[in-house]
Design an enzyme around this catalytic site. Structure first.
Site, PDB file in Angstrom:
ATOM      1  N   ASP A  58       0.834  -1.194   0.000  1.00 39.01           N
ATOM      2  CA  ASP A  58       0.000   0.000   0.000  1.00 39.01           C
ATOM      3  C   ASP A  58       0.883   1.264   0.000  1.00 39.01           C
ATOM      4  O   ASP A  58       1.821   1.360   0.803  1.00 39.01           O
ATOM      5  CB  ASP A  58      -0.877  -0.031   1.262  1.00 39.01           C
ATOM      6  CG  ASP A  58      -1.967   1.006   1.245  1.00 39.01           C
ATOM      7  OD1 ASP A  58      -2.870   0.883   0.401  1.00 39.01           O
ATOM      8  OD2 ASP A  58      -1.919   1.935   2.071  1.00 39.01           O
ATOM      9  N   GLU A 102       1.680  -0.330  -4.802  1.00 41.20           N
ATOM     10  CA  GLU A 102       0.667   0.656  -5.166  1.00 41.20           C
ATOM     11  C   GLU A 102       1.309   2.034  -5.159  1.00 41.20           C
ATOM     12  O   GLU A 102       1.718   2.545  -4.111  1.00 41.20           O
ATOM     13  CB  GLU A 102      -0.502   0.647  -4.178  1.00 41.20           C
ATOM     14  CG  GLU A 102      -1.619   1.549  -4.668  1.00 41.20           C
ATOM     15  CD  GLU A 102      -2.406   2.240  -3.563  1.00 41.20           C
ATOM     16  OE1 GLU A 102      -3.539   2.676  -3.831  1.00 41.20           O
ATOM     17  OE2 GLU A 102      -1.890   2.346  -2.432  1.00 41.20           O
TER      18      GLU A 102
HETATM   19  C1  NOJ Z   1      -4.358   3.098  -0.490  1.00 41.90           C
HETATM   20  C2  NOJ Z   1      -5.575   2.227  -0.427  1.00 41.90           C
HETATM   21  O1  NOJ Z   1      -5.768   1.631  -1.681  1.00 41.90           O
HETATM   22  C3  NOJ Z   1      -6.735   3.092  -0.006  1.00 41.90           C
HETATM   23  O2  NOJ Z   1      -7.909   2.339   0.009  1.00 41.90           O
HETATM   24  C4  NOJ Z   1      -6.448   3.687   1.342  1.00 41.90           C
HETATM   25  O3  NOJ Z   1      -7.472   4.591   1.687  1.00 41.90           O
HETATM   26  C5  NOJ Z   1      -5.120   4.425   1.354  1.00 41.90           C
HETATM   27  N1  NOJ Z   1      -4.084   3.609   0.812  1.00 41.90           N
HETATM   28  C6  NOJ Z   1      -4.715   4.818   2.749  1.00 41.90           C
HETATM   29  O4  NOJ Z   1      -4.509   3.679   3.525  1.00 41.90           O
END
Ligand code: NOJ
Length: 554
Positions: free
Chosen positions: A203, A264
């Site tokens: 993430d 990500e």
């Molecule tokens: C990326 C995640 O995909 C999203 O859903 C989340 O709100 C943010 N990171 C913060 O954790």
């Protein structure tokens, strides 16, 4: 990683105990849908959005304990059963790792916020105020913003310091420059690998490291539509030290054969994505996900991707848990919302998604053409989106999966945590499994075709001009084999000229059954039709070679 990944949003997939929330036993019960059964989709891996204990202020991306399972989803024993059941079906399991921040309820933060001394004091990014205003209130250390709105700094009266939160105030950012924090994180990663998981989705990984002195970001005079875009994010993400940190992480993962990861990318461009890529370690870029439903936009997006990712291996994603579902977006562009157009768009988009160069990431429900649901404010769950004045309401794309046509869509026997999609009575897995012309049947055919096709799995990609601005066309080639994909984006119809450099061509799949045959070197492409064609005769082009793509199978 030439396989296909399927993202499961666990709370919305299948509920086994009637509490209205999807859970791990529910997922295990539905693995036949994914792979290893007679009617399976045929995917190669699942990415599980977070299943850790969490107050769920950010849909589980606010983790209280990295090494356990939230009771709403089940137990660690359930996770072990899931991993085993997946492996029996040759499905790899990719866990979501949220290592930029924890929940404010994580024991590290609970202790860290109490005092400037103690074993967890440096686990987070604490700073003194930059000054005090006239009313004696502390002023934040710099101008950094939270993605979810407002300052990225929150005052902690107990410690008399600010802490940094790139997301909600209930999601404090950890301090990766703290050796003890790093050691805890790596031990956790090792623990999951030892437990049998096959990889991780990282993430917002490019925000892990911040500039050491935390300088203010430069302001941008003509910012974008949200406050975040009013700054150049020079110091709060994408720092050079991140490469060393990633190398440490990747060494741990690489020591286990057959593993892979996907990062990500947080609000950075494709060049950043490419720079972080390494064999076995994919990185999302957002070009396709942000592309509008026109042939010209897709042509430009594909050209940009191919230029940026030359010699490397990209990802392909049209939807995920943070964005409006692609079918909904594309229907808005077409200004048509009837079920037939919806199905046609879903099939055409799937054809692109599963025939481009890269690793496709499907988002649960897209295989039945799921669209966004409308969630009334009274039932809203996404706290973060509410804070952003609804410009980013993610409840709409997180609806319960529709398995059957019954009132609760076979998802639960209780009250579902989000409303059941209003079209679930007709748009569900059971119904679509029984029909050879459903969106689901098209996904299954595409996945089977891709699995058996070297050009589609690993071949090079070249855009082709077929003389019709409404038709996207590209060629995939691997040695002496070629596959051609043509897609019409609009509601018109007409013949196109097939490329002569390869061919003759034979239709192997069309999104509109029955397929129409080629007429000499031409073929008619109907409204929203996607056609896949193969060369009848092998290409005679000595010297063409295809680089070996990384594989999810290690
Ligand atoms: C990326 C995640 O995909 C999203 O859903 C989340 O709100 C943010 N990171 C913060 O954790």
């Amino acid at each position: 990683m030439d396989g296909v990944v399927y993202q499961v949003y666990p709370r919305s997939f299948a509920d086994s105990n009637g509490d209205g929330n999807g859970d791990l036993p529910g997922l295990i019960d539905h693995l036949d849908h994914l792979a290893g059964g007679p009617d399976s989709l045929g995917i190669d891996a699942i990415w599980l959005s977070p299943i850790y204990p969490s107050p769920m202020l950010d849909g589980g991306y606010d983790v209280m304990d990295y090494s356990a399972v939230d009771p709403v989803f089940g137990t660690l024993a359930d996770l072990d059963r899931l991993i085993e059941a997946c492996h029996q079906r040759s499905i790899r399991v990719i866990l979501d790792l949220v290592m930029n921040h924890t929940s404010h309820l994580h024991p590290w933060f609970v202790q860290s916020r109490q005092s400037t001394t103690g074993p967890f004091a440096d686990f987070y990014l604490w700073r003194n105020p930059s000054g005090w205003d006239r009313d004696g209130r502390p002023e934040p250390p710099n101008n950094w913003l939270s993605w979810f709105g407002g300052s990225a700094w929150e005052w902690e009266p107990q410690r008399r310091q600010f802490y940094l939160h790139t997301f909600l105030p209930e999601q404090p950012d950890v301090n990766w420059r703290c050796a003890a924090l790093r050691a805890e994180m790596w031990a956790m990663v090792q623990g999951w690998l030892d437990r049998g998981v096959d990889g991780f989705r990282l993430d917002v990984f490019n925000a892990f490291v911040k500039a050491a002195e935390l300088p203010s970001n430069p302001e941008i005079a003509a910012g974008g539509s949200i406050p975040w875009d009013g700054q150049e994010h020079r110091y709060d993400k994408d720092q050079p030290e991140l490469h060393d940190l990633l190398a440490e992480f990747r060494r741990i993962v690489d020591a286990r054969p057959g593993t892979s990861t996907v990062g990500e990318l947080f609000t950075s461009g494709i060049e950043a994505a490419v720079a972080y890529w390494a064999p076995r370690h994919l990185v999302f870029d957002w070009i396709l996900l942000e592309t509008a439903w026109t042939a010209a936009s897709f042509r430009a997006a594909i050209a940009a991707r191919e230029a940026a990712w030359a010699g490397r291996w990209p990802t392909i994603a049209l939807s995920n848990h943070d964005h409006s579902r692609h079918v909904s977006r594309y229907l808005d562009t077409l200004d048509r919302h009837d079920p037939a157009t919806s199905d046609a768009v879903a099939k055409a988009a799937a054809t692109i998604e599963l025939t481009l160069r890269g690793t496709p990431f499907l988002y649960y429900g897209e295989e039945i053409g799921a669209r966004d649901i409308v969630v009334p404010r009274s039932r809203a769950r996404d706290r973060a989106a509410l804070r952003m004045a609804d410009w980013w309401n993610r409840d709409g794309c997180r609806a319960p999966m529709a398995w059957t046509g019954d009132a609760k869509a076979g998802f639960t026997t209780g009250r579902p945590w989000l409303p059941i999609p209003p079209d679930a009575a007709s748009r569900n897995v059971e119904e679509q499994r029984a029909s050879g012309s459903s969106v689901l049947a098209h996904y299954r055919r595409l996945l089977a075709l891709r699995r058996g096709s070297r050009p589609l799995r690993t071949g090079e990609l070249a855009l082709v001009d077929v003389g019709d601005p409404d038709v996207l066309a590209y060629l995939r080639r691997a040695n002496d084999e070629a596959t051609l994909v043509v897609v019409r984006f609009g509601l018109g119809s007409g013949e196109i000229e097939l490329p002569q450099a390869a061919g003759p061509w034979k239709v192997v799949l069309s999104s509109l059954e029955p397929a129409t045959p080629t007429i000499g070197s031409r073929i008619e492409v109907r409204p929203l039709e996607a056609i896949v064609l193969d060369t009848v005769a092998p290409l005679v082009e000595p010297g063409s070679s295809v680089p070996d793509a990384p594989t999810i199978h290690g």
